[in-house]
Design an enzyme around this catalytic site. Structure first.
Site, short mmCIF file in Angstrom:
data_model
loop_
_atom_site.label_atom_id
_atom_site.label_comp_id
_atom_site.label_asym_id
_atom_site.label_seq_id
_atom_site.Cartn_x
_atom_site.Cartn_y
_atom_site.Cartn_z
N CYS B 249 17.64 83.46 63.79
CA CYS B 249 16.65 84.11 62.91
C CYS B 249 16.65 83.50 61.51
O CYS B 249 15.62 83.47 60.84
CB CYS B 249 16.90 85.61 62.83
N CYS B 422 17.20 69.31 52.03
CA CYS B 422 16.52 70.34 52.83
C CYS B 422 17.14 71.67 52.43
O CYS B 422 17.70 71.79 51.34
CB CYS B 422 16.66 70.06 54.32
#
Ligand SMILES: [Zn+2]
Lengths: 102, 469
Positions: B249, B422
């Site tokens: 998630c 990132c």
């Protein structure tokens, strides 16, 4: 008997669609071939024509990778002969990646 | 030097307050744990933070419902499908909830409300701010507390007649079987592959039905395993998925209400099993697509004779090392990739120094657009990893242009630095690999490195005002 080119549709869910530009529903024209199309051939076709990058995220050998279920007309492909299942007109083939989140 | 002294003083002050906070959290946890166990003699078992208790006393058998219970459950008692008989069965039933997150919260809430006899609540984690959008039993004041304790405290306010047993630890191969044996039904509300295999095998070995739910992004799935001769999780998935194909998630995102819906359906199936109505999802999978608003029922294969755990000649007769089996961890929040050697990586501190010294370079942010929209470093060039992976002409041309522009500011140094960033430092390593393979002819000599720990490390170590997500 040579089967003529046929229009087929199949779907990806559970995140498997992300390997196909996020497109869940695909409609494709499969070329004619001497044998009727089975899932084995369909997977080969998908690998060459739709799955450009990182095929290992979808396939393993000639089958789908562990964690992807193949459903034919809303039934587990295990009940239908798996790779050997011969595609019929109007068949609805669905590839779902299993989810693990909670 | 005055600035240095001030920094030391502030550092010490932060440390002092953090210690104080920790102390307060521990006290709150104790208070909440005390409350949740207060009405049962065995309350001390399981509510303390360590706790996988050896033995729970059997739930008392009741011959009839009290007047208070009749009033409380009257709206469901009048359903002929449930009735007094069903309600008494619920009161005698114990349910083990594995995971008190997005699925476990709504599941436990409805089971408690419906009058289940005992709820075992397993979770190794503590409540974090980013849990609150979906893990609805925990509130802002519970941040930092064990989820199992927090869930039990909220549930007790809802129905104090249920016996709650919080377990603040990860389900492990050494404790799972003993624990599962003490419950009648198990609900898998976990968030990782090793735990799913562990829970499945424990349920098969202990002979307990398993109501398994999962959710990610805008989709949910539910199956009831090991129930009335039906298949188990391994019958369906004999081999674990390659770890790099599994999304959690945190990485994939999830709309909070989606696990909410799946957890509610899990609760429904538990209640049907516990009350004797039986489940609708034995040998069926329920798939929910929130985007399309569609539910789909999939007919699954039957129990497999050659299944490694529930088959005729099982090879799994005791619990194993599931993290080794799956090649992934049951408790890590995020996978850490080690694609690059340390010479191809720099730390956020080193990058900060380069920035301060105004060293010419290109900072390449490879996160998806949706994450760049959340937060970004203003000077970064943005190309999503997916575009690099597919070698998108348009994007590579753009990168080339930006490298050339920046290069003009140097006096033709040998190799031009490109730093890749990132969120956490996994995708940036993949991107460095791709950039290293770009043709020197077109791009000139480029030295690509990734920034370890990504923007989240930047936020925690360099710039506390940079958002964390
Ligand atoms: Zn099995």
């Amino acid at each position: 008997v040579t089967s003529s080119p046929s229009v087929r549709s199949f779907c990806f869910r559970g995140g498997a669609e992300l390997l196909f530009d996020g497109v869940k529903k695909h409609q494709v024209t499969l070329p004619s071939q001497p044998e009727p199309w089975d899932i084995r051939n369909l997977l080969k076709w998908i690998k060459t024509n739709l799955l450009k990058e990182r095929p290992e995220l979808f396939m393993q050998g000639e089958s789908v990778r562990p964690g992807i279920l193949v459903l034919i007309n809303d039934a587990d492909w295990e009940l239908m002969g798996e790779l050997d299942y011969k595609l019929q007109d109007q068949d609805n083939v669905l590839f779902i990646s299993t989810l693990h989140g909670g | 030097m005055a600035g240095g002294a001030e920094a030391v003083r502030l550092g010490a002050e932060i440390e002092r307050r953090e210690r104080e906070l920790r102390g307060l959290r521990e006290r709150l946890a104790e208070v909440l744990a005390g409350e949740s166990g207060a009405d049962s003699e065995e309350g001390s078992a399981g509510v303390s933070a360590a706790a996988f208790p050896a033995e729970l006393p059997p739930l008392p058998a009741q011959a009839s419902l009290s007047a208070a219970a009749i009033l409380r459950y009257s709206r469901q008692l009048v359903l002929p499908e449930l009735g007094v008989r069903g309600q008494l069965r619920l009161a005698r039933c114990s349910v083990l909830v594995v995971g008190c997150g997005g699925l476990g919260c709504p599941l436990a809430q409805y089971l408690a409300a419906a009058g289940i006899g005992r709820l075992g609540l397993v979770d190794h984690d503590v409540v974090e701010t980013s849990n609150l959008h979906r893990q609805v039993l925990h509130g802002e004041a519970r941040r930092g507390l064990p989820k199992a304790v927090s869930a039990a405290a909220t549930l007790r306010l809802l129905n104090s007649t249920v016996h709650y047993v919080p377990y603040c630890g990860a389900l492990s191969p050494s404790t799972a079987l003993e624990l599962v044996r003490q419950y009648d039904v198990v609900a898998d509300c976990s968030d990782n592959v090793p735990t799913r295999y562990l829970v499945n095998d424990a349920c098969v070995l202990a002979g307990k039905p398993l109501v398994s739910g999962s959710a990610l992004r805008l989709e949910g799935q539910l199956v009831v395993y090991n129930y009335q001769g039906g298949p188990c999780y391994r019958c369906l998935f004999p081999k674990p998925p390659p770890p790099e194909t599994v999304t959690n998630c945190a990485d994939g995102g999830v709309l909070g209400v989606v696990p909410g819906i799946m957890g509610c359906i899990q609760a429904l199936e538990v209640l049907k099993i516990a009350s004797g109505m039986g489940s609708s999802f034995n040998q069926f999978m329920l798939m929910f697509d929130a985007r399309e608003g569609k539910f789909r029922n999939i007919k699954l294969r039957p129990k497999k004779a050659d299944c490694a755990v529930c088959g005729d000649n099982p090879s799994v007769t005791r619990l194993q090392d599931y993290e080794a089996f799956c090649g992934s961890s049951a408790t890590d929040k995020c996978r850490t990739l080690h694609l690059l050697s340390s010479k191809d990586r720099i730390s956020v501190e080193e990058y900060k120094k380069l920035l301060d010294e105004q060293v010419p370079h290109v900072l390449l942010d490879v996160r998806p657009q949706v994450e760049v929209d959340i937060c970004r470093l203003a000077h970064a060039v943005h190309i999503p990893l997916s575009k690099l992976e597919e070698k998108s002409e348009e994007y590579l041309e753009y990168l080339k242009k930006r490298i050339c522009e920046e290069k003009q500011r140097t006096n033709g140094q040998t190799s031009f630095p490109v730093y890749v960033v990132c969120k956490l430092g996994n995708d940036s390593q993949k991107a460095v690999r791709i950039i290293q393979e770009l043709p020197v002819k077109a791009y000139g000599p480029v030295l690509a490195k990734d920034i370890k720990g990504g923007l989240m490390a930047w936020a925690s170590k360099i710039d506390p005002t940079f958002p964390q997500y």
